[in-house]
Design a protein around this motif. Sequence first.
Motif, PDB file in Angstrom:
ATOM      1  N   ASP A 151      32.405 -68.096 -57.453  1.00 14.96           N
ATOM      2  CA  ASP A 151      32.521 -69.029 -56.327  1.00 14.96           C
ATOM      3  C   ASP A 151      33.514 -68.499 -55.286  1.00 14.96           C
ATOM      4  O   ASP A 151      34.650 -68.173 -55.612  1.00 14.96           O
ATOM      5  N   LYS A 186      34.197 -70.322 -52.353  1.00  9.41           N
ATOM      6  CA  LYS A 186      34.586 -71.431 -51.477  1.00  9.41           C
ATOM      7  C   LYS A 186      36.071 -71.328 -51.119  1.00  9.41           C
ATOM      8  O   LYS A 186      36.907 -71.050 -51.972  1.00  9.41           O
ATOM      9  N   GLY A 187      36.382 -71.539 -49.840  1.00  5.92           N
ATOM     10  CA  GLY A 187      37.755 -71.464 -49.380  1.00  5.92           C
ATOM     11  C   GLY A 187      38.201 -70.089 -48.980  1.00  5.92           C
ATOM     12  O   GLY A 187      39.340 -69.910 -48.522  1.00  5.92           O
ATOM     13  N   GLY A 217      29.748 -69.259 -50.723  1.00  2.69           N
ATOM     14  CA  GLY A 217      30.701 -70.245 -50.226  1.00  2.69           C
ATOM     15  C   GLY A 217      31.744 -69.748 -49.260  1.00  2.69           C
ATOM     16  O   GLY A 217      32.528 -70.551 -48.730  1.00  2.69           O
ATOM     17  N   ARG A 276      33.482 -68.400 -45.798  1.00  5.10           N
ATOM     18  CA  ARG A 276      33.278 -68.421 -44.355  1.00  5.10           C
ATOM     19  C   ARG A 276      33.235 -66.977 -43.894  1.00  5.10           C
ATOM     20  O   ARG A 276      34.063 -66.157 -44.321  1.00  5.10           O
ATOM     21  N   ASP A 286      28.755 -70.914 -42.968  1.00  7.67           N
ATOM     22  CA  ASP A 286      29.740 -71.053 -41.897  1.00  7.67           C
ATOM     23  C   ASP A 286      30.029 -69.650 -41.362  1.00  7.67           C
ATOM     24  O   ASP A 286      30.743 -68.872 -42.004  1.00  7.67           O
ATOM     25  N   SER A 295      34.540 -61.383 -55.655  1.00 10.13           N
ATOM     26  CA  SER A 295      34.939 -62.608 -56.348  1.00 10.13           C
ATOM     27  C   SER A 295      35.877 -62.340 -57.517  1.00 10.13           C
ATOM     28  O   SER A 295      36.138 -61.193 -57.901  1.00 10.13           O
TER      29      SER A 295
END
Length: 263
Positions: free
Chosen positions: A10, A12-13, A37, A39, A63, A240
């Motif tokens: 993941d 994200k962030g 996830g 940006r 995004d 990751s």
Amino acid sequence: MSRTVHELFDLKGRVALVTGGSRGLGLQMAHALGEAGARVLVTARKADELEGAVAQLRGAGIDAQWIAADCAKEADIHRLAADTLQRMGAVDILVNNAGAAWGAPAEDHPIEAWDKVMNLNVRGYFILSQYLAKHHMIARRKGSIINVASIAGLGGNPRGMNTIAYNTSKGAVINFTRALAAEWGPYGIRVNAICPGFFPSKMTKGTLEALGEDKMAAHAPLGRLGDDEDLKGLTLLYASDAGKHITGQWLAVDGGVSIITGG
């Protein structure tokens, strides 16, 4: 308690910067990071191509933003890095992908073409990596840098593929990756390389037309060229926490070509 596989992959962030991200391999890698996830900010020289790429990324629910810059020019690289940090915040993942190639017999290879290839494919990677590390990755003690090399950097090419500067630059990228990983490992910065084989792209179009796409595919044990999803898995692994104990490594994504050519 250890994390699940889904949690390890993941993003994200996190924020990713992808050079040469308006098309081809760079855009594929941007999709991989965004789909997990992150940006994403993509950069290349041409604004219209970047607009199209970002529209595609946003259409996939990612995004994404863009900044036009020439990664062969030091001033542009510094502007790109500064603007990215201002617009996106700290960069967690850098994908050095912008590149150039030139075909000519070594004895007739123009020196200016040699300089162009080495400037973008090696010097540009270093300048951008240095800026981002110096301005925040080292202080934050984390970051993942992914350098796009090539199986061309593992040795010579088949007859008729006169790409001495490109091969040399990609060989340099592989050892640049190792050296940087060793030096910046104590800061928690991981540096790894991907060595793609033949993927249909604007850069390889001339070579594939000259040598034949079917003939090039036949060189691979898997019997095909790379497609628009073959770099996604490795990109995500390197970027990751699933790859948090991997640094200074390169891996060929080439359908097996390098195992039969001695790479």
